[in-house]
Design a protein around this motif. Structure first.
Motif, PDB file in Angstrom:
ATOM      1  N   VAL A   1       7.319   5.848   0.067  1.00  0.00           N
ATOM      2  CA  VAL A   1       8.079   7.351   1.012  1.00  0.00           C
ATOM      3  C   VAL A   1       6.232   6.531   1.971  1.00  0.00           C
ATOM      4  CG1 VAL A   1       8.792   8.936   0.077  1.00  0.00           C
ATOM      5  CG2 VAL A   1       6.303   8.293  -0.105  1.00  0.00           C
ATOM      6  N   PRO A   2       6.219   6.766   3.337  1.00  0.00           N
ATOM      7  CA  PRO A   2       5.033   6.873   4.186  1.00  0.00           C
ATOM      8  C   PRO A   2       3.837   8.256   4.403  1.00  0.00           C
ATOM      9  CG  PRO A   2       6.880   7.389   5.038  1.00  0.00           C
ATOM     10  CD  PRO A   2       7.236   7.775   3.659  1.00  0.00           C
ATOM     11  N   LYS A   3       2.769   7.918   3.873  1.00  0.00           N
ATOM     12  CA  LYS A   3       1.538   8.510   3.939  1.00  0.00           C
ATOM     13  C   LYS A   3       1.224   8.889   4.727  1.00  0.00           C
ATOM     14  CE  LYS A   3      -3.518   8.893   3.088  1.00  0.00           C
ATOM     15  NZ  LYS A   3      -4.652   7.621   3.263  1.00  0.00           N
ATOM     16  N   GLU A   4       1.357   8.526   6.456  1.00  0.00           N
ATOM     17  CA  GLU A   4       1.165   9.228   7.122  1.00  0.00           C
ATOM     18  C   GLU A   4       1.998  10.739   8.083  1.00  0.00           C
ATOM     19  OE1 GLU A   4       2.531   6.140   7.342  1.00  0.00           O
ATOM     20  OE2 GLU A   4       2.125   5.511   9.764  1.00  0.00           O
ATOM     21  N   ILE A   5       3.810  10.706   6.871  1.00  0.00           N
ATOM     22  CA  ILE A   5       4.975  11.294   7.730  1.00  0.00           C
ATOM     23  C   ILE A   5       4.655  12.682   6.580  1.00  0.00           C
ATOM     24  CG2 ILE A   5       7.077  11.549   7.786  1.00  0.00           C
ATOM     25  CD1 ILE A   5       5.957  10.349   9.869  1.00  0.00           C
ATOM     26  N   VAL A   6       4.612  12.170   5.439  1.00  0.00           N
ATOM     27  CA  VAL A   6       3.332  13.045   3.945  1.00  0.00           C
ATOM     28  C   VAL A   6       2.981  14.162   3.558  1.00  0.00           C
ATOM     29  CG1 VAL A   6       3.852  13.384   1.723  1.00  0.00           C
ATOM     30  CG2 VAL A   6       5.698  11.295   2.206  1.00  0.00           C
ATOM     31  N   GLU A   7       1.491  13.279   4.934  1.00  0.00           N
ATOM     32  CA  GLU A   7       0.576  14.367   5.028  1.00  0.00           C
ATOM     33  C   GLU A   7       0.293  15.134   6.093  1.00  0.00           C
ATOM     34  OE1 GLU A   7      -2.800  11.818   4.184  1.00  0.00           O
ATOM     35  OE2 GLU A   7      -2.941  11.698   2.805  1.00  0.00           O
ATOM     36  N   TYR A   8       1.741  14.470   7.220  1.00  0.00           N
ATOM     37  CA  TYR A   8       1.797  15.545   8.201  1.00  0.00           C
ATOM     38  C   TYR A   8       2.431  17.087   8.074  1.00  0.00           C
ATOM     39  CZ  TYR A   8       3.435  17.628  13.285  1.00  0.00           C
ATOM     40  OH  TYR A   8       3.869  17.979  13.899  1.00  0.00           O
ATOM     41  N   TYR A   9       3.119  16.357   7.177  1.00  0.00           N
ATOM     42  CA  TYR A   9       4.282  17.445   6.578  1.00  0.00           C
ATOM     43  C   TYR A   9       3.496  18.505   5.686  1.00  0.00           C
ATOM     44  CZ  TYR A   9       8.093  16.376  10.514  1.00  0.00           C
ATOM     45  OH  TYR A   9       8.965  16.144  12.023  1.00  0.00           O
ATOM     46  N   GLY A  10       3.599  17.632   4.503  1.00  0.00           N
ATOM     47  CA  GLY A  10       2.733  18.343   3.625  1.00  0.00           C
ATOM     48  C   GLY A  10       3.896  18.862   2.592  1.00  0.00           C
TER      49      GLY A  10
ATOM     50  N   LYS B   1       0.484  -1.070  -0.104  1.00  0.00           N
ATOM     51  CA  LYS B   1      -0.085  -0.119   0.111  1.00  0.00           C
ATOM     52  C   LYS B   1       0.407   1.098  -0.593  1.00  0.00           C
ATOM     53  CE  LYS B   1      -4.739  -0.844   0.496  1.00  0.00           C
ATOM     54  NZ  LYS B   1      -5.291  -0.188  -0.955  1.00  0.00           N
ATOM     55  N   ASP B   2       2.140   1.283   0.689  1.00  0.00           N
ATOM     56  CA  ASP B   2       2.782   2.414   0.504  1.00  0.00           C
ATOM     57  C   ASP B   2       3.369   2.553  -1.148  1.00  0.00           C
ATOM     58  OD1 ASP B   2       3.265   2.976   3.049  1.00  0.00           O
ATOM     59  OD2 ASP B   2       4.390   0.908   3.415  1.00  0.00           O
ATOM     60  N   PHE B   3       3.817   1.871  -1.644  1.00  0.00           N
ATOM     61  CA  PHE B   3       3.766   1.919  -3.113  1.00  0.00           C
ATOM     62  C   PHE B   3       2.526   2.209  -3.780  1.00  0.00           C
ATOM     63  CE2 PHE B   3       7.684  -0.333  -2.302  1.00  0.00           C
ATOM     64  CZ  PHE B   3       8.747   0.467  -3.118  1.00  0.00           C
ATOM     65  N   GLU B   4       1.514   1.854  -3.688  1.00  0.00           N
ATOM     66  CA  GLU B   4       0.342   2.613  -3.958  1.00  0.00           C
ATOM     67  C   GLU B   4       0.571   3.651  -4.079  1.00  0.00           C
ATOM     68  OE1 GLU B   4      -4.443   1.707  -2.957  1.00  0.00           O
ATOM     69  OE2 GLU B   4      -2.612   0.224  -4.055  1.00  0.00           O
ATOM     70  N   TYR B   5       0.470   5.100  -2.625  1.00  0.00           N
ATOM     71  CA  TYR B   5       0.128   5.373  -2.096  1.00  0.00           C
ATOM     72  C   TYR B   5       1.087   6.952  -2.776  1.00  0.00           C
ATOM     73  CZ  TYR B   5       0.759   9.525   0.446  1.00  0.00           C
ATOM     74  OH  TYR B   5       1.371  11.416   0.859  1.00  0.00           O
ATOM     75  N   SER B   6       2.868   5.428  -2.726  1.00  0.00           N
ATOM     76  CA  SER B   6       3.568   6.714  -3.471  1.00  0.00           C
ATOM     77  C   SER B   6       3.594   7.352  -4.959  1.00  0.00           C
ATOM     78  CB  SER B   6       5.122   6.119  -3.660  1.00  0.00           C
ATOM     79  OG  SER B   6       5.343   5.893  -2.362  1.00  0.00           O
ATOM     80  N   PHE B   7       3.417   5.363  -5.809  1.00  0.00           N
ATOM     81  CA  PHE B   7       2.427   6.283  -7.055  1.00  0.00           C
ATOM     82  C   PHE B   7       1.789   7.170  -7.291  1.00  0.00           C
ATOM     83  CE2 PHE B   7       5.360   2.974  -9.265  1.00  0.00           C
ATOM     84  CZ  PHE B   7       6.289   3.098  -8.675  1.00  0.00           C
ATOM     85  N   ASN B   8       0.669   6.994  -6.646  1.00  0.00           N
ATOM     86  CA  ASN B   8      -0.303   8.006  -6.455  1.00  0.00           C
ATOM     87  C   ASN B   8      -0.100   9.737  -6.561  1.00  0.00           C
ATOM     88  OD1 ASN B   8      -2.983   7.042  -7.565  1.00  0.00           O
ATOM     89  ND2 ASN B   8      -3.021   5.761  -5.939  1.00  0.00           N
ATOM     90  N   ARG B   9       0.860   9.858  -5.647  1.00  0.00           N
ATOM     91  CA  ARG B   9       1.074  10.831  -5.586  1.00  0.00           C
ATOM     92  C   ARG B   9       1.729  11.601  -6.338  1.00  0.00           C
ATOM     93  NH1 ARG B   9       6.455  12.688  -2.669  1.00  0.00           N
ATOM     94  NH2 ARG B   9       6.123  14.684  -1.372  1.00  0.00           N
ATOM     95  N   LEU B  10       3.111  10.306  -7.334  1.00  0.00           N
ATOM     96  CA  LEU B  10       3.674  10.768  -8.257  1.00  0.00           C
ATOM     97  C   LEU B  10       3.069  11.480  -9.347  1.00  0.00           C
ATOM     98  CD1 LEU B  10       6.741  10.746  -8.357  1.00  0.00           C
ATOM     99  CD2 LEU B  10       6.483   9.013  -9.709  1.00  0.00           C
ATOM    100  N   LEU B  11       2.047  10.844  -9.595  1.00  0.00           N
ATOM    101  CA  LEU B  11       0.679  10.854 -10.265  1.00  0.00           C
ATOM    102  C   LEU B  11      -0.095  12.657  -9.880  1.00  0.00           C
ATOM    103  CD1 LEU B  11      -0.310   7.395 -11.671  1.00  0.00           C
ATOM    104  CD2 LEU B  11       1.293   9.875 -12.838  1.00  0.00           C
ATOM    105  N   ASP B  12      -0.098  12.992  -8.591  1.00  0.00           N
ATOM    106  CA  ASP B  12      -0.771  13.892  -8.052  1.00  0.00           C
ATOM    107  C   ASP B  12      -0.549  15.070  -9.177  1.00  0.00           C
ATOM    108  OD1 ASP B  12      -2.791  15.844  -7.059  1.00  0.00           O
ATOM    109  OD2 ASP B  12      -2.380  15.121  -5.110  1.00  0.00           O
ATOM    110  N   GLN B  13      -1.749  16.022  -9.455  1.00  0.00           N
ATOM    111  CA  GLN B  13      -1.390  17.132 -10.592  1.00  0.00           C
ATOM    112  C   GLN B  13      -0.669  18.198  -8.862  1.00  0.00           C
ATOM    113  OE1 GLN B  13      -4.366  18.198 -12.695  1.00  0.00           O
ATOM    114  NE2 GLN B  13      -4.431  17.029 -14.657  1.00  0.00           N
ATOM    115  N   LYS B  14      -1.670  17.978  -8.035  1.00  0.00           N
ATOM    116  CA  LYS B  14      -0.873  19.201  -6.419  1.00  0.00           C
ATOM    117  C   LYS B  14      -0.088  18.853  -6.602  1.00  0.00           C
ATOM    118  CE  LYS B  14      -6.147  19.073  -5.202  1.00  0.00           C
ATOM    119  NZ  LYS B  14      -7.052  18.831  -4.082  1.00  0.00           N
ATOM    120  N   VAL B  15       0.907  17.774  -5.592  1.00  0.00           N
ATOM    121  CA  VAL B  15       2.008  17.299  -6.305  1.00  0.00           C
ATOM    122  C   VAL B  15       3.091  18.178  -7.602  1.00  0.00           C
ATOM    123  CG1 VAL B  15       4.305  15.764  -4.983  1.00  0.00           C
ATOM    124  CG2 VAL B  15       1.593  15.577  -4.447  1.00  0.00           C
ATOM    125  N   ALA B  16       2.536  18.310  -8.441  1.00  0.00           N
ATOM    126  CA  ALA B  16       3.534  18.306  -9.676  1.00  0.00           C
ATOM    127  C   ALA B  16       4.598  18.546  -9.393  1.00  0.00           C
ATOM    128  CB  ALA B  16       3.605  20.001  -9.403  1.00  0.00           C
TER     129      ALA B  16
END
Length: 547
Positions: free
Chosen positions: A189-198, A130-145
């Motif tokens: 990357v870990p979802k809980e850490i990334v979402e905490y720090y933004g 699930k961590d890779f699923e989150y990390s790859f989705n983040r890579l595609l996220d337009q808001k992350v750019a």
């Protein structure tokens, strides 16, 4: 404000304050004990990064400086060894299904994230699919750019089948895809850490790598410490061997060189004009006086330096004619240029666009130094066009001025007048992208170890602004071969297709290959297990430092 000061003083008697002060002094003196300090110093690997680091978020690790740093902090599904072979990383194995369109990765169950309070009482947790699923989705996220979004262009979907199986589905079978996954963009990357720090995750990175971030004073110093939870071992011993990595940010390369010579840095990775003759002979070997104290290593580097011709310019411009393009290719001595201007660092590009270091490189016969042939081609151009004084302008940045002036002098002697225009790197990039430069100096460094990475620059669909085809080269047969190659699973057949495409580039001459670069690294004699590779990826997890 006065009242607040008095209240604090009254609630904290002077005697207690004195005891705290004495305690701090004692701690300071203990921490400065010479023996522990010397021990730690012997285990710290020091290098300078003159081109600064702006982020430690792998989703933004675009520049080499950031790739080097994030490579110490993060892991992905797979990794490259020094021979550019794809090896297991967090994925211990994988299998291809559905004629190569589906890949199932089986993950290790002993990979932990760096310690952080947000993980709870255990301070860490195991990496799951699930961590890779989150990390790859983040890579595609337009808001992350993320600039690494393109890595997943050929991916239709991905998902965690369970905790240990991560599945990727491709639009088409694409053999180089595993190489793409080795890029730091694809780190977990870990979802809980990334979402905490933004967005502040850039300076608060939590990964799984052999080191973790300890201190970062931006533009001054960056310190990594050994990760006690790291999963990789060598001969039964846990990696890494070093206790820490310390990175400084001296912008001046001359100062960096002096720091290295004085022993304050363990590695020197750049060769600047200000000291190259001091350090190297004309043959590219280490000057004798430095041999007792310094090690030097060389390797082919997946970087081709070249001149590009914009192929859609007005027909009156000389380089729209292949006679002039070929004349330039024949008209200067690449061997002499590399020897005297680069101290033999690099290989003359006489074999096409695909550089040495790739499996598909086959020493294809390209352009050699033939001044009489170049002169004849210029005369033929003058006769056919009536343009008695052909002139062209080469646009470059200051770093490559000497190379362009060398070509200018050689071609002026053969009857082709060349003007060299120097512009800032940003202006050069913009001019190439917009098709405003008839002749431009450029380079292409591989993102992943496959010749497709180089040949895609001449696929007509990828003409700028739709891709990186800066020359706007277009050839129907080349396009057919390219499309066939990217769906060919058989490596040997794919390499033959690559070589055919490279030969088309030689015959049509939309470029002037100058040289294939080399990785050249210098280390102190007490540095062991330091290796280099054709993509110049810094890997310090196996490095040792003796006293």
């Amino acid at each position: 404000m006065i009242k607040e000061t008095r209240q604090v003083t009254n609630s904290f008697p002077f005697e207690k304050l004195r005891l705290v002060f004495l305690f701090i002094i004692a701690v300071f003196l203990f921490s400065c004990d010479k023996k522990p300090s010397r021990f730690i110093d012997n285990q710290v690997f020091r290098y300078n990064e003159h081109s600064n680091i702006t982020t430690l978020d792998p989703a933004f690790s675009r520049k080499q400086a950031e790739i080097w740093a994030t490579n110490q902090l993060f892991n992905g599904l797979v990794q490259l060894d020094d021979k550019l072979q794809v090896k297991p990383d967090i994925a211990k194995s994988w299998e291809f299904l559905n004629n190569g369109k589906t890949i199932n990765f089986t993950l290790r169950d002993d990979v932990y994230f760096h310690k952080h309070i947000l993980f709870g009482k255990d301070s860490s947790r195991v990496v799951v699919a699930k961590d890779f699923e989150y990390s790859f989705n983040r890579l595609l996220d337009q808001k992350v750019a993320s600039p690494g979004k393109w890595v997943l262009n050929n991916v239709t979907s991905f998902k965690a089948i369970n905790d240990t199986i991560f599945q990727i589905n491709l639009k088409n079978a694409f053999p180089p895809f595993l190489g793409l996954l080795t890029m730091k963009y694809c780190s977990v990357v870990p979802k809980e850490i990334v979402e905490y720090y933004g967005s502040d995750f850039r300076s608060n990175p939590i990964g799984t790598g052999p080191f973790y971030k300890k201190l970062w004073v931006e533009n001054t110093k960056l310190v990594f410490r050994k990760n006690p939870l790291y999963f990789e071992k060598e001969n039964g011993k846990q990696l890494p061997y070093l206790e820490a990595i310390a990175i400084t940010f001296l912008p001046d390369k001359q100062s960096e060189f002096l720091q290295f010579i004085q022993g304050n840095l363990d590695m020197l990775s750049s060769i600047d004009a200000s000291y190259k003759d001091e350090l190297l002979t004309e043959l590219g070997t280490l000057q004798p006086k430095y041999m007792p104290s310094i090690n030097m290593q060389k390797s082919p580097y997946l970087n081709t330096e070249y001149l590009g011709f914009f192929m859609e310019v007005n027909n009156k411009y000389p380089t729209s004619n292949s006679l002039i393009r070929k004349a330039i290719n024949y008209g200067f001595d690449r061997v002499k240029m590399i020897k005297y201007l680069r101290n033999s660092i690099g290989t003359p590009a006489v074999n096409g666009f695909i550089p040495k270091g790739l499996p598909s490189f086959n020493a294809l016969k390209g352009y050699s130094y033939q001044p009489e042939k170049a002169k004849a081609l210029i005369k033929q151009y003058i006769k056919e066009t009536g343009n008695k004084n052909p002139k062209i302008t080469i646009t470059t940045n200051a770093q490559y001025l000497d190379l362009c002036e060398f070509i200018q002098q050689e071609m002026n002697n053969l009857g082709l007048k060349i003007k060299v225009e120097v512009v800032p790197p940003s202006v050069l990039r913009q001019g190439k992208s917009k098709g405003e430069l008839p002749v431009f100096r450029a380079s292409w460094i591989a993102d992943y170890p496959d010749a497709e990475n180089y040949l895609a620059l001449y696929y007509s669909i990828f003409k700028t602004p739709n891709g990186s085809n800066y020359t706007h080269f277009e050839d129907k047969y080349f396009d057919e071969l390219y499309e066939q190659s990217i769906s060919t699973i058989d490596n040997e057949l794919r390499y033959k297709l690559y070589q055919k495409m490279d030969s088309i580039l030689i015959s049509k001459a939309p470029i002037v290959p100058l040289y294939y670069d080399e990785v050249t690294m210098f280390t102190q004699k007490n540095i062991q297990n330091f290796t280099i590779n054709p993509i110049s990826l810094l890997n310090l997890k196996r490095v040792k430092k003796s006293k």
